[in-house]
Scaffold this active site. Structure first.
Site, mmCIF file in Angstrom:
data_model
loop_
_atom_site.group_PDB
_atom_site.id
_atom_site.type_symbol
_atom_site.label_atom_id
_atom_site.label_comp_id
_atom_site.label_asym_id
_atom_site.label_seq_id
_atom_site.Cartn_x
_atom_site.Cartn_y
_atom_site.Cartn_z
ATOM 1 N N LYS A 97 -13.826 2.486 -23.661
ATOM 2 C CA LYS A 97 -13.625 3.494 -24.708
ATOM 3 C C LYS A 97 -14.573 4.648 -24.409
ATOM 4 O O LYS A 97 -15.796 4.487 -24.441
ATOM 5 C CB LYS A 97 -13.913 2.922 -26.096
ATOM 6 C CG LYS A 97 -13.837 3.973 -27.195
ATOM 7 C CD LYS A 97 -14.370 3.443 -28.518
ATOM 8 C CE LYS A 97 -14.467 4.558 -29.553
ATOM 9 N NZ LYS A 97 -15.097 4.107 -30.815
ATOM 10 N N GLY A 158 -18.589 6.869 -38.999
ATOM 11 C CA GLY A 158 -19.451 6.283 -40.011
ATOM 12 C C GLY A 158 -19.462 6.987 -41.347
ATOM 13 O O GLY A 158 -20.230 6.617 -42.242
ATOM 14 N N THR A 207 -18.256 0.558 -39.111
ATOM 15 C CA THR A 207 -19.212 0.709 -40.207
ATOM 16 C C THR A 207 -18.706 0.146 -41.522
ATOM 17 O O THR A 207 -19.450 -0.529 -42.245
ATOM 18 C CB THR A 207 -19.564 2.198 -40.392
ATOM 19 O OG1 THR A 207 -20.141 2.697 -39.184
ATOM 20 C CG2 THR A 207 -20.548 2.380 -41.534
#
Length: 257
Positions: A97, A158, A207
């Site tokens: 990624k 997040g 998150t």
């Protein structure tokens, strides 16, 4: 919905999970099981066998069932991301990624450096999934450069703000010939369901699960939300209408007798 296949690997679960921010390996292990995921992401430190980080997280992942995708978090340019990808390849990891975000405040991906990295890492024979802004043109360029899937953000990493890039994600889904995985900003199971309903092939969450008061319950909730959205799409929901449509029969009954 069509089957989810990335780089020849078929996934029965469209919920992917990040490994960061979990309070302990035991909590992560329980959340991993509750999530039903078949793909997790991990930063380079977690695949370093000499690192104390690695004992905690990846040792609880059954890699015969769950794909581990190395992420290049911390890379500030294409050169750094490619170097991390090469280290991952040396450690036996094929899925990468790409994360390149020089801006420490919002962690927004650098489009120019990301595209350069996609081109370079794809030439290494690795499976490349770039994390990008929800930019349809960039998504197409990444696909042309060899990306196995594209990962547009819903909102900043997040932030838990949900899908703030809805219109652009719809265009990316419409135009893409590779899977679309919505990544970043998803804070609630309803956000994940929304992404699937928009046509995304999968979602990646970290998150919202790891930082929850009960990560295991939250992982289960996300798994169920993604499944519910997938089932609903397969059921063929009715189209939207600008006008009302009565749900009761359009005739009256003579109640007087």
């Amino acid at each position: 919905m069509k089957d989810l296949v990335i780089a020849g690997r078929k996934f029965s679960n469209r919920f992917f999970l990040g490994t960061g921010k979990f309070a302990s390996s035991d909590i992560f292990a329980a959340a991993l099981e509750a999530s039903g995921t078949e793909l997790v992401t991990a930063a380079l430190t977690r695949v370093d066998e000499a690192s104390a980080e690695s004992d905690a997280i990846l040792k609880v992942v059954d890699q015969s069932k769950v794909e581990v995708m190395l992420n290049t978090a911390g890379a500030r340019n294409a050169e750094e991301a490619v170097r991390i990808a090469k280290l991952g390849r040396a450690a036996g990891y094929r899925w990468i990624k790409l994360e390149i975000h020089p801006d420490a405040r919002y962690l927004l991906p650098d489009p120019i450096e990301t595209l350069k990295a996609v081109e370079a890492v794809a030439k290494l024979g690795l499976v490349v999934l770039p994390y990008i802004n929800a930019d349809p043109v960039l998504a197409r360029r990444c696909e042309e450069a060899g990306a196995a899937a594209v990962m547009p953000l819903g909102s900043p990493i997040g932030s838990n703000r949900g899908i703030r890039t809805r219109d652009m994600i719809e265009i990316i889904v419409e135009q893409s010939h590779v899977p679309v995985v919505v990544d970043a900003g998803i804070g609630l199971p309803s956000h994940a369901a929304e992404a699937i309903e928009l046509g995304a092939d999968a979602v990646l969450v970290n998150t919202a699960v790891a930082a929850a008061d009960d990560p295991v319950a939250m992982a289960r909730a996300f798994n169920l939300a993604v499944q519910a959205a997938e089932i609903a799409l397969k059921a063929g929901p009715p189209s939207e209408s600008r006008t009302a449509s009565a749900t009761s029969p359009q005739h009256t009954f003579d109640l007087i007798g």
